[in-house]
Design a protein around this motif. Structure first.
Motif, PDB file in Angstrom:
ATOM      1  N   LEU A  14      42.098  35.566  33.152  1.00 23.92           N
ATOM      2  CA  LEU A  14      41.029  36.445  33.617  1.00 23.92           C
ATOM      3  C   LEU A  14      40.149  35.769  34.644  1.00 23.92           C
ATOM      4  O   LEU A  14      39.669  36.394  35.574  1.00 23.92           O
ATOM      5  CB  LEU A  14      40.189  36.901  32.418  1.00 23.92           C
ATOM      6  CG  LEU A  14      39.077  37.902  32.703  1.00 23.92           C
ATOM      7  CD1 LEU A  14      39.654  39.146  33.353  1.00 23.92           C
ATOM      8  CD2 LEU A  14      38.355  38.267  31.418  1.00 23.92           C
ATOM      9  N   MET A  58      31.103  38.421  31.096  1.00 26.94           N
ATOM     10  CA  MET A  58      31.164  38.631  32.544  1.00 26.94           C
ATOM     11  C   MET A  58      30.210  37.711  33.283  1.00 26.94           C
ATOM     12  O   MET A  58      30.510  37.228  34.377  1.00 26.94           O
ATOM     13  CB  MET A  58      30.860  40.092  32.865  1.00 26.94           C
ATOM     14  CG  MET A  58      31.935  41.058  32.372  1.00 26.94           C
ATOM     15  SD  MET A  58      31.476  42.797  32.562  1.00 26.94           S
ATOM     16  CE  MET A  58      31.559  42.963  34.356  1.00 26.94           C
ATOM     17  N   ASN A  65      35.263  35.958  40.965  1.00 20.74           N
ATOM     18  CA  ASN A  65      36.138  36.803  40.156  1.00 20.74           C
ATOM     19  C   ASN A  65      35.666  38.254  40.251  1.00 20.74           C
ATOM     20  O   ASN A  65      34.519  38.556  39.915  1.00 20.74           O
ATOM     21  CB  ASN A  65      36.092  36.333  38.701  1.00 20.74           C
ATOM     22  CG  ASN A  65      37.116  37.031  37.822  1.00 20.74           C
ATOM     23  OD1 ASN A  65      37.481  38.178  38.047  1.00 20.74           O
ATOM     24  ND2 ASN A  65      37.571  36.323  36.800  1.00 20.74           N
ATOM     25  N   LEU A  67      35.979  40.578  38.343  1.00 17.57           N
ATOM     26  CA  LEU A  67      35.550  41.095  37.049  1.00 17.57           C
ATOM     27  C   LEU A  67      34.240  40.468  36.590  1.00 17.57           C
ATOM     28  O   LEU A  67      33.745  40.785  35.506  1.00 17.57           O
ATOM     29  CB  LEU A  67      36.632  40.850  35.993  1.00 17.57           C
ATOM     30  CG  LEU A  67      37.775  41.869  35.918  1.00 17.57           C
ATOM     31  CD1 LEU A  67      38.538  41.988  37.230  1.00 17.57           C
ATOM     32  CD2 LEU A  67      38.732  41.523  34.783  1.00 17.57           C
ATOM     33  N   GLN A  72      30.373  42.426  40.481  1.00 15.15           N
ATOM     34  CA  GLN A  72      30.076  43.838  40.243  1.00 15.15           C
ATOM     35  C   GLN A  72      28.664  44.198  40.721  1.00 15.15           C
ATOM     36  O   GLN A  72      28.450  45.250  41.323  1.00 15.15           O
ATOM     37  CB  GLN A  72      30.247  44.159  38.759  1.00 15.15           C
ATOM     38  CG  GLN A  72      31.696  44.126  38.300  1.00 15.15           C
ATOM     39  CD  GLN A  72      32.551  45.154  39.010  1.00 15.15           C
ATOM     40  OE1 GLN A  72      32.244  46.348  39.029  1.00 15.15           O
ATOM     41  NE2 GLN A  72      33.632  44.702  39.625  1.00 15.15           N
ATOM     42  N   ILE A 136      36.746  47.719  33.397  1.00 14.62           N
ATOM     43  CA  ILE A 136      36.711  46.253  33.401  1.00 14.62           C
ATOM     44  C   ILE A 136      36.243  45.725  32.053  1.00 14.62           C
ATOM     45  O   ILE A 136      36.789  44.750  31.522  1.00 14.62           O
ATOM     46  CB  ILE A 136      35.819  45.749  34.558  1.00 14.62           C
ATOM     47  CG1 ILE A 136      36.561  45.909  35.894  1.00 14.62           C
ATOM     48  CG2 ILE A 136      35.391  44.300  34.339  1.00 14.62           C
ATOM     49  CD1 ILE A 136      35.704  45.672  37.112  1.00 14.62           C
ATOM     50  N   GLN A 139      38.918  45.778  29.576  1.00  9.71           N
ATOM     51  CA  GLN A 139      39.853  44.674  29.823  1.00  9.71           C
ATOM     52  C   GLN A 139      39.284  43.351  29.332  1.00  9.71           C
ATOM     53  O   GLN A 139      39.976  42.557  28.701  1.00  9.71           O
ATOM     54  CB  GLN A 139      40.144  44.609  31.326  1.00  9.71           C
ATOM     55  CG  GLN A 139      41.343  43.785  31.724  1.00  9.71           C
ATOM     56  CD  GLN A 139      42.654  44.491  31.439  1.00  9.71           C
ATOM     57  OE1 GLN A 139      43.011  44.676  30.284  1.00  9.71           O
ATOM     58  NE2 GLN A 139      43.374  44.889  32.477  1.00  9.71           N
ATOM     59  N   VAL A 140      38.018  43.109  29.621  1.00 11.81           N
ATOM     60  CA  VAL A 140      37.368  41.865  29.203  1.00 11.81           C
ATOM     61  C   VAL A 140      37.363  41.737  27.678  1.00 11.81           C
ATOM     62  O   VAL A 140      37.617  40.661  27.125  1.00 11.81           O
ATOM     63  CB  VAL A 140      35.926  41.803  29.766  1.00 11.81           C
ATOM     64  CG1 VAL A 140      35.136  40.679  29.107  1.00 11.81           C
ATOM     65  CG2 VAL A 140      35.946  41.626  31.273  1.00 11.81           C
ATOM     66  N   PRO A 292      40.661  47.090  36.845  1.00 10.91           N
ATOM     67  CA  PRO A 292      40.562  46.201  35.679  1.00 10.91           C
ATOM     68  C   PRO A 292      41.495  45.001  35.732  1.00 10.91           C
ATOM     69  O   PRO A 292      41.335  44.071  34.938  1.00 10.91           O
ATOM     70  CB  PRO A 292      40.912  47.135  34.509  1.00 10.91           C
ATOM     71  CG  PRO A 292      41.679  48.257  35.110  1.00 10.91           C
ATOM     72  CD  PRO A 292      41.119  48.441  36.488  1.00 10.91           C
ATOM     73  N   GLY A 294      41.564  43.196  38.453  1.00  5.76           N
ATOM     74  CA  GLY A 294      40.947  42.354  39.463  1.00  5.76           C
ATOM     75  C   GLY A 294      41.399  42.631  40.872  1.00  5.76           C
ATOM     76  O   GLY A 294      40.951  41.964  41.803  1.00  5.76           O
TER      77      GLY A 294
END
Length: 497
Positions: A14, A58, A65, A67, A72, A136, A139-140, A292, A294
């Protein structure tokens, strides 16, 4: 669910932006419609706990990254302590990379708050932004059931900032705290305390708009929601390095709960029978976001005019009156030419900590008006059923966020600010959330006019003999503005439409 540590994230790929992570999980995450809950409900509280865990993870990821929290946040707008170009150079270095190219395409793309011409995309862009952010987080967390809860600040129980966002040192909720909020907000008081009233948190004004886009001087639903309730919440919650400023707003975790609620209001408006634009230019507009995995995703507005693409629903919508006559096209009143009834001298008109009183010069009155009638009374007496009177304020600008809202009054008696801010002379309020230049290119930044339907206010004052021969508009700050803000407005006019 097992807590996912940063070490596990890195091991799983990730932390390497653009990697395809958890193969097959995206498909699973989109397998069923999810419900977005009121964060005050038991289900909302469960989702809020997951959200706090995701924010912590995050925030621990490197800003390169897609994500990560920083990536963001910067998608909405890069903060004012740097520029987009400088931030990209600092984070990604001189060499090209897929992540650098994605940041170049994504950052500083908040629609409506850079170029006023992009105002029609305020709602769909933010729906896309929240949708991909939600994916996202799934996914995280490796949790296909996650949904972002919304903050309903329009009811008394929701007036204060939820307590989970105010617990700075709490091991679970600490990541949701931000210091750059107004002191009363982090103290748990209603967010409007000191600079507003409960009415400022009502969606009614926006929901009553019959069209999505402006119709003449009538703002339309999208702009009325953006400039009104949406901006009010930003200003009430944060200061100039927090929710109260476009470049800093998305760093506050409450931002996403706020925009879930804004999206819920849009769904509610559509659910009442109102329609979105149907022009090809609006429907085919494309924006870029991080998916999600990336990697960059191109999102087209026509796929986000409802919630099917992101496959979610809300646990409760807001009832709104259906205005059938205006649902598919502007009304005959809006389509007819607008007529200026009265206008102030050209601005700029400086605002500050004291009330500002502006004289508005009358245009010619209708021939059928009674002798000696005031300009607005003359218009009211000759006003067709399908026409309305609007007060329009143009060119709203400030050097920095004033961190307050301004209230507007028609023919307010001379003297100090009224003890009751919502009196019979009260027209409405406006904020400067969208009126401060930001971003690398200030040449595109401008301001959109704000307009208020004053037909009923003027009629009520006229019936009581309180309309003056020479009309005035009084603008009153609801709190002490920031000293470096230097807010100004341009022309003020009354328009019949």
């Amino acid at each position: 669910m097992t807590k996912l540590s940063r070490r596990n994230l890195v091991a799983g790929g990730l932390a390497g932006a653009g990697a395809s992570i958890f193969p097959g999980f995206i498909k699973e995450a989109n397998a069923a419609t999810v419900t977005r809950f009121n964060l005050a409900s038991p289900n909302g509280q469960a989702m809020l706990k997951k959200y706090a865990q995701a924010v912590k993870l995050m925030m621990a990821l490197p800003p390169s990254n897609p994500l990560s929290w920083t990536f963001q946040w910067y998608t909405h707008a890069v903060p004012t302590n740097t520029t987009k170009a400088a931030a990209i150079a600092s984070i990604f270095g001189p060499n090209p990379s897929p992540q650098k190219a994605l940041a170049t395409a994504m950052w500083n793309t908040c629609q409506a708050h850079f170029n006023p011409a992009d105002e029609p995309y305020f709602l769909p862009w933010h729906r896309m932004y929240v949708c991909y952010f939600e994916q996202i987080i799934r996914q995280v967390l490796r949790d296909a059931t996650f949904s972002l809860p919304y903050w309903n600040y329009s009811v008394p129980a929701g007036y204060p900032l939820p307590k989970e966002f105010r617990m700075q040192n709490d091991p679970l909720w600490g990541p949701l705290f931000r210091p750059n909020r107004r002191a009363v907000v982090n103290a748990g008081q209603p967010i409007f305390n000191g600079i507003g009233v409960a009415m400022d948190l009502s969606p009614t004004s926006a929901l009553s708009q019959p069209t999505y886009l402006p119709a003449g001087v009538a703002p339309g639903f999208n702009q009325a929601l953006d400039q009104g309730l949406h901006g009010n919440v930003h200003v009430f919650v944060g200061n100039g390095q927090g929710m109260g400023s476009v470049p800093w707003a998305a760093n506050d975790p409450i931002f996403w709960m706020h925009h879930c609620n804004i999206d819920r209001i849009w769904v509610s408006w559509n659910n009442s029978g109102h329609v979105n634009p149907v022009t090809a230019a609006w429907l085919n507009k494309v924006f870029v976001f991080a998916g999600p995995n990336g990697q960059g995703v191109k999102a087209v507005v026509k796929d986000y005019t409802n919630t099917k693409k992101c496959d979610y629903k809300y646990d409760q919508l807001i009832g709104a009156p259906l205005l059938v006559a205006a649902a598919t096209s502007p009304s005959a009143a809006a389509a007819a030419p607008a007529t200026t009834v009265a206008k102030s001298q050209a601005g700029p008109i400086a605002l500050g900590a004291a009330p500002v009183r502006v004289n508005v010069q009358a245009a010619a009155s209708p021939a059928a008006a009674a002798p000696g009638a005031t300009p607005l009374a003359a218009r009211l007496s000759a006003l067709p059923e399908n026409r309305r009177l609007y007060l329009v304020i143009s060119n709203i600008k400030a050097d920095a966020p004033p961190e307050t809202v301004y209230r507007v009054y028609l023919d307010l008696p001379e003297g100090n600010a009224p003890s009751d801010p919502i009196n019979s002379n009260y027209v409405g309020s406006f904020n400067f959330f969208d009126a401060v230049p930001h971003g690398d290119d200030h040449s595109q930044h401008g301001s959109k006019p704000v307009s208020f339907d004053v037909t009923n206010v003027a009629a009520n004052l006229d019936a009581r003999g309180l309309l003056k021969a020479d009309h005035t508009v009084t603008i009153v700050p609801s709190g002490d503005p920031a000293p470096d803000a230097k807010p100004v407005v341009g022309d003020i006019s009354f328009v019949e439409q």
